[in-house]
Design a protein around this motif. Structure first.
Motif, short mmCIF file in Angstrom:
data_model
loop_
_atom_site.label_atom_id
_atom_site.label_comp_id
_atom_site.label_asym_id
_atom_site.label_seq_id
_atom_site.Cartn_x
_atom_site.Cartn_y
_atom_site.Cartn_z
N GLN A 197 0.92 -1.16 0.17
CA GLN A 197 0.02 0.07 0.01
C GLN A 197 0.96 1.19 -0.16
OE1 GLN A 197 -2.40 -0.38 3.30
NE2 GLN A 197 -3.83 -2.17 2.67
N GLU A 198 1.90 1.24 0.79
CA GLU A 198 2.88 2.40 0.94
C GLU A 198 3.58 2.48 -0.42
OE1 GLU A 198 4.96 5.92 2.17
OE2 GLU A 198 3.28 4.42 2.93
N GLU B 98 2.37 1.63 -3.42
CA GLU B 98 1.32 2.14 -4.43
C GLU B 98 1.10 3.63 -4.13
OE1 GLU B 98 -1.85 -0.63 -4.03
OE2 GLU B 98 -0.86 -2.33 -5.37
N ARG B 99 1.22 4.07 -2.93
CA ARG B 99 0.77 5.50 -2.67
C ARG B 99 1.72 6.20 -3.02
NH1 ARG B 99 2.29 9.07 0.67
NH2 ARG B 99 3.64 7.65 1.93
N GLN B 100 3.23 5.90 -2.72
CA GLN B 100 4.35 6.78 -3.26
C GLN B 100 4.29 6.77 -4.81
OE1 GLN B 100 7.81 5.16 -1.51
NE2 GLN B 100 7.33 6.02 0.32
N LEU B 101 3.99 5.62 -5.36
CA LEU B 101 4.02 5.60 -6.86
C LEU B 101 3.17 6.59 -7.42
CD1 LEU B 101 5.19 4.21 -9.50
CD2 LEU B 101 3.41 2.59 -9.38
N GLU B 102 1.95 6.60 -6.91
CA GLU B 102 0.74 7.30 -7.18
C GLU B 102 1.19 8.82 -7.26
OE1 GLU B 102 -2.80 8.80 -9.08
OE2 GLU B 102 -2.02 6.67 -8.48
N GLN B 103 1.92 9.21 -6.22
CA GLN B 103 2.48 10.35 -5.80
C GLN B 103 3.32 11.10 -7.22
OE1 GLN B 103 3.94 10.62 -1.89
NE2 GLN B 103 1.83 11.36 -1.18
N LEU B 104 4.34 10.03 -7.32
CA LEU B 104 5.34 10.24 -8.37
C LEU B 104 4.64 10.40 -9.45
CD1 LEU B 104 7.95 7.80 -7.45
CD2 LEU B 104 8.15 10.18 -7.06
N THR B 105 3.80 9.58 -10.11
CA THR B 105 3.05 9.56 -11.26
C THR B 105 2.13 10.88 -11.43
OG1 THR B 105 1.27 8.19 -10.55
CG2 THR B 105 3.22 7.19 -11.91
#
Length: 175
Positions: free
Chosen positions: A132-133, A135-142
């Motif tokens: 989950q962490e 995925e959250r960081q990936l979402e922030q980066l994208t």
């Protein structure tokens, strides 16, 4: 590498403390987010209940005591049941001693299986939190990246596209 190689006086404690004082103060929302994340990953106390798949084995772990004797024979059955009860009553101390180590082994195996199950449960929970962490960081980066323009499609050259050569059908022999 030896243990002596790991022990060092450089840097000194004073130098480390000075370096820590030079670090900037973190933002309060980041500190709170880190505290929430650490609290979420903190190990929960192990449950005292046995896993359901081990309950049946747990009930049968003591091999010293058998089910009450029974017999399916109509005429001699009661006499056999009485003989089985007498045998059990007379030899129970010997049975207990003969099967003592088996009972200890059964208990140790069940405890080990319960421990493995608990470790797997904790590992799965931790892995889920890490996923989950990430995925959250990936979402922030994208979300910070500029949109990617679509790739241009190849322009038609006016010539018909060539099909790949066809293979001859394979012939199988009958059985």
């Amino acid at each position: 590498m030896r243990a002596e190689d790991l022990i060092t006086d450089d840097p000194t404690v004073k130098a480390v403390l000075e370096s820590l004082e030079r670090l900037p103060t973190p933002e309060p929302e980041k500190v709170e987010a880190l505290r929430r994340r650490l609290a979420a990953t903190q190990a929960q106390p192990p449950s005292s209940a046995w896993p359901t798949f081990l309950e049946g084995a747990r009930m049968k772990r003591d091999a010293r005591y058998a089910d009450p004797p029974s017999s399916h024979r109509p005429l001699v059955g009661p006499a056999l049941v009485m003989a089985k009860r007498a045998f059990r009553l007379a030899f129970q101390p010997f049975i207990n001693e003969a099967l003592r180590r088996q009972v200890e082994f059964n208990e140790a195996i069940l405890d080990a299986l319960a421990l493995i199950h608990e470790h797997q449960r904790v590992q799965a929970r931790t892995q889920s939190l890490w996923r989950q962490e990430v995925e959250r960081q990936l979402e922030q980066l994208t979300s910070r990246l500029p949109p990617v323009p679509p790739e241009p499609s190849p322009e038609p050259s006016g010539e018909p596209a060539q099909e790949p050569p066809r293979r001859a059908p394979s012939r199988r022999r009958g059985r």
